[in-house]
Design an enzyme around this catalytic site. Structure first.
Site, PDB file in Angstrom:
ATOM      1  N   TYR A 138     -18.248 -28.145 -10.112  1.00 41.48           N
ATOM      2  CA  TYR A 138     -19.440 -28.322  -9.278  1.00 41.48           C
ATOM      3  C   TYR A 138     -19.799 -26.940  -8.751  1.00 41.48           C
ATOM      4  O   TYR A 138     -19.120 -26.418  -7.868  1.00 41.48           O
ATOM      5  CB  TYR A 138     -19.160 -29.276  -8.105  1.00 41.48           C
ATOM      6  CG  TYR A 138     -20.377 -29.630  -7.285  1.00 41.48           C
ATOM      7  CD1 TYR A 138     -20.930 -28.704  -6.385  1.00 41.48           C
ATOM      8  CD2 TYR A 138     -20.988 -30.870  -7.387  1.00 41.48           C
ATOM      9  CE1 TYR A 138     -22.052 -29.021  -5.625  1.00 41.48           C
ATOM     10  CE2 TYR A 138     -22.112 -31.193  -6.640  1.00 41.48           C
ATOM     11  CZ  TYR A 138     -22.635 -30.254  -5.757  1.00 41.48           C
ATOM     12  OH  TYR A 138     -23.740 -30.572  -5.003  1.00 41.48           O
ATOM     13  N   LYS A 243     -15.346 -22.903  -2.367  1.00 39.21           N
ATOM     14  CA  LYS A 243     -14.547 -23.834  -1.577  1.00 39.21           C
ATOM     15  C   LYS A 243     -13.130 -23.319  -1.305  1.00 39.21           C
ATOM     16  O   LYS A 243     -12.600 -23.547  -0.223  1.00 39.21           O
ATOM     17  CB  LYS A 243     -14.455 -25.207  -2.232  1.00 39.21           C
ATOM     18  CG  LYS A 243     -13.790 -26.229  -1.308  1.00 39.21           C
ATOM     19  CD  LYS A 243     -13.754 -27.646  -1.776  1.00 39.21           C
ATOM     20  CE  LYS A 243     -15.006 -28.341  -1.964  1.00 39.21           C
ATOM     21  NZ  LYS A 243     -14.837 -29.761  -2.329  1.00 39.21           N
TER      22      LYS A 243
HETATM   23  C1  LIG Z   1     -16.797 -24.585  -5.878  1.00 38.00           C
HETATM   24  C2  LIG Z   1     -18.163 -24.858  -5.329  1.00 38.00           C
HETATM   25  N1  LIG Z   1     -19.171 -24.020  -5.653  1.00 38.00           N
HETATM   26  C3  LIG Z   1     -20.426 -24.222  -5.169  1.00 38.00           C
HETATM   27  C4  LIG Z   1     -20.698 -25.302  -4.366  1.00 38.00           C
HETATM   28  C5  LIG Z   1     -22.101 -25.472  -3.816  1.00 38.00           C
HETATM   29  O1  LIG Z   1     -22.092 -25.032  -2.481  1.00 38.00           O
HETATM   30  P1  LIG Z   1     -23.260 -25.546  -1.488  1.00 38.00           P
HETATM   31  O2  LIG Z   1     -23.060 -27.032  -1.326  1.00 38.00           O
HETATM   32  O3  LIG Z   1     -23.000 -24.772  -0.234  1.00 38.00           O
HETATM   33  O4  LIG Z   1     -24.558 -25.220  -2.125  1.00 38.00           O
HETATM   34  C6  LIG Z   1     -19.693 -26.203  -4.014  1.00 38.00           C
HETATM   35  C7  LIG Z   1     -20.024 -27.412  -3.223  1.00 38.00           C
HETATM   36  N2  LIG Z   1     -19.260 -28.413  -3.236  1.00 38.00           N
HETATM   37  C8  LIG Z   1     -19.609 -29.738  -2.783  1.00 38.00           C
HETATM   38  C9  LIG Z   1     -20.854 -29.857  -1.955  1.00 38.00           C
HETATM   39  C10 LIG Z   1     -21.530 -31.201  -2.117  1.00 38.00           C
HETATM   40  C11 LIG Z   1     -20.762 -32.392  -1.646  1.00 38.00           C
HETATM   41  C12 LIG Z   1     -19.455 -32.592  -2.275  1.00 38.00           C
HETATM   42  N3  LIG Z   1     -18.451 -31.667  -1.835  1.00 38.00           N
HETATM   43  C13 LIG Z   1     -18.460 -30.315  -2.018  1.00 38.00           C
HETATM   44  O5  LIG Z   1     -17.576 -29.605  -1.532  1.00 38.00           O
HETATM   45  C14 LIG Z   1     -18.402 -25.966  -4.495  1.00 38.00           C
HETATM   46  O6  LIG Z   1     -17.366 -26.799  -4.177  1.00 38.00           O
END
Ligand SMILES: Cc1ncc(COP(=O)(O)O)c(/C=N/[C@@H]2CCCCNC2=O)c1O
Length: 439
Positions: A138, A243
């Site tokens: 993601y 993350k």
């Molecule tokens: C490794 C990694 N790279 C980029 C992102 C996107 O970051 P943003 O949600 O700050 O745009 C994420 C975002 N992760 C999601 C955000 C949406 C809800 C689900 N849980 C997350 O941690 C990420 O984990």
């Protein structure tokens, strides 16, 4: 709407487009590692809003930095004029991020806009039409970041034409049965020699721990081997630490566990301690490719930049990398001990304060998504906040504030184990979780 609960007011006023809900969490205030609901109930926050609240809630260093920046608000952007705090942040990130040659920092609001920027500029700067990434990744929720992602939650969203997705090495569910990851490395090398010619590939997006894909720690040596393979073809390595970066895994950068240094590093979430700020650190010949190539009005605003500087400084002054390693090991240890009597816990894994707990049907080892969604709901009822991730939605993810104490780790592990056991015992009904779509 007087008298209505905060959550019902949320439902009446805020768009569902941006909601990923698992239980009716409505936060009136935060305090350290606790979230406090409008009735005063205190919840142990084992998610930190998916890793963003890296210093917990209301950390004085963050408050002082933001207050100070706002008091002398040096503009609102670096778009058409720079400001001292944004420059200091960029210089600090360059100092804290190993790398050779002349480099530059791009400042954004989110992991999404950071990864989207990389996905646009690297093919342009390298004139190479292809990119590679992992299934399960993601990298964001915007069009351009989803286009280089591989998470099942984004099935149906258009991918970059030249994108090749490959499996992520998962020792618990290994590719071709090879937990070492060598079979997967061989497969990737085969692709680079055949259907995905390495000399046409601009970059390879990778997470040093695949977070939303299931909090998967790759086998030792895999990412180092992949980095060597990329170097052989001149493929830039893009390490997405949005993350799991910035001290969370027990070292400042998670890639430091893997024996390689990426060409491009992407940071976000915890960088701002709860304020929206992200960063891309990369070679100047890429990051200076063209002016006005990836810009937004509030990029590099001094208030969010001050928050990021405060987070970076506090990671140093409070030794939060070491703290995350020690507290994270304790957290995992408590869970592992309790898991011995919970056969539905198929795997416990992670590094530092990035911990995954995979829930399975013990008779088949099949992922148990229903148990995961009921466990997180039960945990909220018991007084803890955490969510689930994974391509099969069956891995509990713990990414608490880096300031979590040993006692809170013990408390959190106990709440998690009780929540799993209660969910197994049927204490959460289908009707309880029906209103929450999760993912
Ligand atoms: C490794 C990694 N790279 C980029 C992102 C996107 O970051 P943003 O949600 O700050 O745009 C994420 C975002 N992760 C999601 C955000 C949406 C809800 C689900 N849980 C997350 O941690 C990420 O984990």
């Amino acid at each position: 709407m007087t008298g209505a609960s905060l959550y019902s007011r949320d439902e009446a006023a805020l768009s569902a487009l941006q909601k990923l809900r698992f239980f009716p969490l409505a936060v009136a205030r935060g305090e350290g590692c606790y979230l406090i609901e409008e009735d005063g109930r205190r919840l142990l926050d084992l998610s930190a809003s998916w890793g963003a609240a890296s210093l917990g809630h209301g950390h004085p260093a963050l408050r002082d930095a933001i207050d100070g920046a706002l008091a002398v608000q040096a503009g609102a952007s670096i778009l058409s004029g720079t400001n001292a705090i944004a420059v200091e942040l960029a210089e600090t990130l360059l100092r804290l991020t190993p790398g050779d040659g002349d480099r530059r920092v791009w400042l954004g609001h989110s992991g999404s806009d950071a990864n989207e920027t990389v996905a646009r500029v690297v093919p342009a700067a390298t004139k190479r039409p292809r990119m590679m990434a992992f299934s399960g990744a993601y990298h964001g929720g915007t069009q351009g970041s989803m286009a280089v992602s591989g998470h099942s939650a984004q099935d149906g969203v258009a991918k970059e034409d030249g994108l090749t997705l490959v499996p992520y090495p998962d020792p618990f569910r290994p590719f071709n049965g090879d937990a070492s990851g060598q079979a997967l490395l061989d497969y990737i090398e085969h692709l680079l020699e055949t259907s995905c010619p390495g000399e046409e590939v601009a970059c390879f997006f990778m997470e040093p721990i695949q977070a939303d894909g299931g909090l998967i720690v790759p086998p030792p040596g895999f990412l180092g081997g992949l980095a060597k393979l990329c170097a052989r073809y001149g493929i830039l390595t893009v390490c997405d630490e949005v993350k799991v970066g910035l001290a969370r895994t027990g070292s400042l950068h998670c890639y430091m566990h893997e024996g390689f240094t990426p060409d491009i590093l992407v940071l976000g979430k915890g960088l701002g301690g709860g304020l929206p700020v992200s960063a891309v650190i990369g070679p100047a010949w890429v990051m200076d490719h063209a002016p006005a190539f990836s810009m937004q009005t509030l990029h590099g605003n001094p208030v969010c930049a001050a928050a990021a500087l405060a987070v970076l400084k506090t990671i140093g002054t409070e030794h939060l990398s070491h703290a995350a390693r020690v507290t994270g090991d304790a957290l995992q240890g408590h869970i592992l001990t309790g898991a011995q009597s919970v056969p539905e816990i198929g795997d416990v894994r992670g590094r530092g304060l990035a911990v995954g707990v995979e829930l399975v049907d013990p008779s088949t080892n099949a992922p148990d998504a229903d148990l995961a969604r009921k466990t997180v709901y039960r945990a909220w009822q018991l007084g803890a906040v955490f969510y689930y991730v994974g391509m099969q939605s069956n891995v509990l993810e713990l990414t608490p504030p880096l300031t979590l104490t040993a006692q809170q780790a013990e408390e959190g592990a106990a709440l998690l184990l009780t929540a799993v056991q209660d969910a197994c015992a049927g204490l959460v009904s289908d009707a309880d979780v029906a209103p929450f779509a999760g993912w």
